[in-house]
Design an enzyme around this catalytic site. Structure first.
Site, PDB file in Angstrom:
ATOM      1  N   SER A   1       0.858  -1.194   0.000  1.00  0.00           N
ATOM      2  CA  SER A   1       0.000   0.000   0.000  1.00  0.00           C
ATOM      3  C   SER A   1       0.891   1.239   0.000  1.00  0.00           C
ATOM      4  CB  SER A   1      -0.896   0.018   1.237  1.00  0.00           C
ATOM      5  OG  SER A   1      -1.895  -0.941   1.091  1.00  0.00           O
TER       6      SER A   1
ATOM      7  N   ASN B   1       0.094 -11.867  -4.867  1.00  0.00           N
ATOM      8  CA  ASN B   1      -0.969 -10.992  -5.364  1.00  0.00           C
ATOM      9  C   ASN B   1      -0.296  -9.787  -6.002  1.00  0.00           C
ATOM     10  OD1 ASN B   1      -3.131  -9.347  -5.866  1.00  0.00           O
ATOM     11  ND2 ASN B   1      -4.065  -9.557  -3.851  1.00  0.00           N
TER      12      ASN B   1
ATOM     13  N   GLY C   1      -8.339   1.171 -10.395  1.00  0.00           N
ATOM     14  CA  GLY C   1      -9.315   1.221 -11.473  1.00  0.00           C
ATOM     15  C   GLY C   1      -8.665   1.012 -12.827  1.00  0.00           C
TER      16      GLY C   1
END
Ligand code: FMN
Length: 328
Positions: free
Chosen positions: A175, A235, A256
């Site tokens: 993150s 991931n 997105g």
């Protein structure tokens, strides 16, 4: 039917949700998820044994995963009935964190479609409170718990405390909004020690969630270190760090469709370089059945998304599953 629901949701997102101030839209969306028993409606699911897959030996009824963002057990419980093959809880830290101040989430819209930029900063209730809240949660599908820390000891405590409540454990080192985890990609040798410790101690299989901002380090150091520590699920990946003057931190993580091309490239390269040794969850920019299929064809074993859940609605998982079934 599902096509009509998808079109309706798109009208709702474009006409209503995306016009509200972000905090109001988030509050409305989450309250709706908590209160409306959408998980009771079969239309959101598609059960077909041909869609099943496994991650480190854990069976998922299908390869579509809700990516990390929610920690409220009421929402996790609903999400487990909305077609996903697994649901990921938000990253939890040892102590509660208030997150970064508002504005910490803004919308973007490019030719590729609607996206988000966030600097949430791991707002979460901390290990003890989250553990207590998860106690009664039935695992209708596997639950992936996500952990972060600053030191080997932090990660070990998080994994020991939380892993028993999940089916898989995701180690978030990607993150971009807190030095806490993003900096791990800048010190791969220390990360290797963390992976070795956790590889031995975790009672559940581990996933390492890596950043698309560090492709070279990921593929040179981090993935090989994970494999050497016995961790085979990667991931790939998280949001991409960008400058964003509208946010309180003046920077945040972009999610997105704008990040989809990089996700696809990352999966292709990783599959080519590491072959079947890694099981890849591809996350980043999935907002349509075609994109999910492209990632699976490129070598991902599962696909994750979060932003698509907001911009395309809870029917997206079912639409992806219909497409995968037609392709089976
Ligand atoms: C508001 C917000 C909060 C997020 N929180 C987390 C988190 O706690 N842990 C994590 O690993 N990823 C977190 N993510 C990243 C998503 O799980 C996902 O990896 C990323 O958004 C890229 O996928 P997408 O384009 O489908 O959204 C968050 C994303 C958003 C937009």
């Amino acid at each position: 039917m599902t096509r009509a629901l998808a079109a309706l949701y798109r009208m709702f997102y474009d006409g209503v949700l995306s016009r509200m101030p972000e905090p109001t839209a988030i509050a409305l969306g989450q309250a709706t998820l908590r209160r409306l028993p959408l998980d009771r409606f079969g239309v959101f699911r598609l059960e077909d044994p041909r869609l099943a897959t496994t991650l480190a030996g854990v069976r998922l009824p299908n390869p579509v995963i809700l990516a990390a963002q929610y920690y409220d057990p009421a929402i996790l419980r609903r999400a487990m009935g909305l077609g996903f093959g697994a649901v990921t809880a938000k990253t939890i830290t040892l102590n509660a964190r208030p997150g970064h101040p508002q504005p910490n989430l803004v919308r973007t819209r490019s030719a590729a479609g609607p996206g988000l930029v966030n600097c949430n900063g791991f707002q979460n209730p901390g290990l003890a409170a989250f553990r207590a809240s998860l106690a009664g949660l039935p695992h209708r599908v596997p639950l992936i718990v996500s952990v972060a820390g600053e030191t080997v000891e932090d990660y070990a405590a998080m994994v020991e405390g939380l892993a028993p409540l999940g089916d898989l454990v995701e180690m978030n080192i990607s993150s971009p909004n807190t030095k806490l985890v993003y900096a791990w990609s800048e010190r791969p040798q220390e990360l290797r020690a963390v992976l070795e410790t956790l590889g031995k101690r975790s009672p559940r299989p581990l996933i390492v969630k890596i950043s698309p901002d560090f492709a070279e380090v990921n593929e040179r150091d981090i993935i090989p270190a994970a494999l050497a520590a016995g961790v085979r699920v990667i991931n790939y990946g998280n949001t991409r760090r960008i400058e964003e003057p509208r946010l309180s931190q003046k920077a945040g993580g972009l999610s997105g469709p704008d990040i989809f091309p990089a996700t696809l490239d990352n999966v292709r390269r990783t599959r080519k370089r590491f072959g079947d040794a890694v099981e890849i969850i591809a996350t980043g920019g999935v907002d349509s059945p075609d994109k999910a299929l492209a990632l699976l064809h490129a070598g991902a074993r599962a696909v994750g998304y979060f932003t698509g859940f907001i911009t395309r609605g809870p029917i997206l998982a079912r639409r992806i599953l219909e497409r995968l079934r037609a392709d089976a």
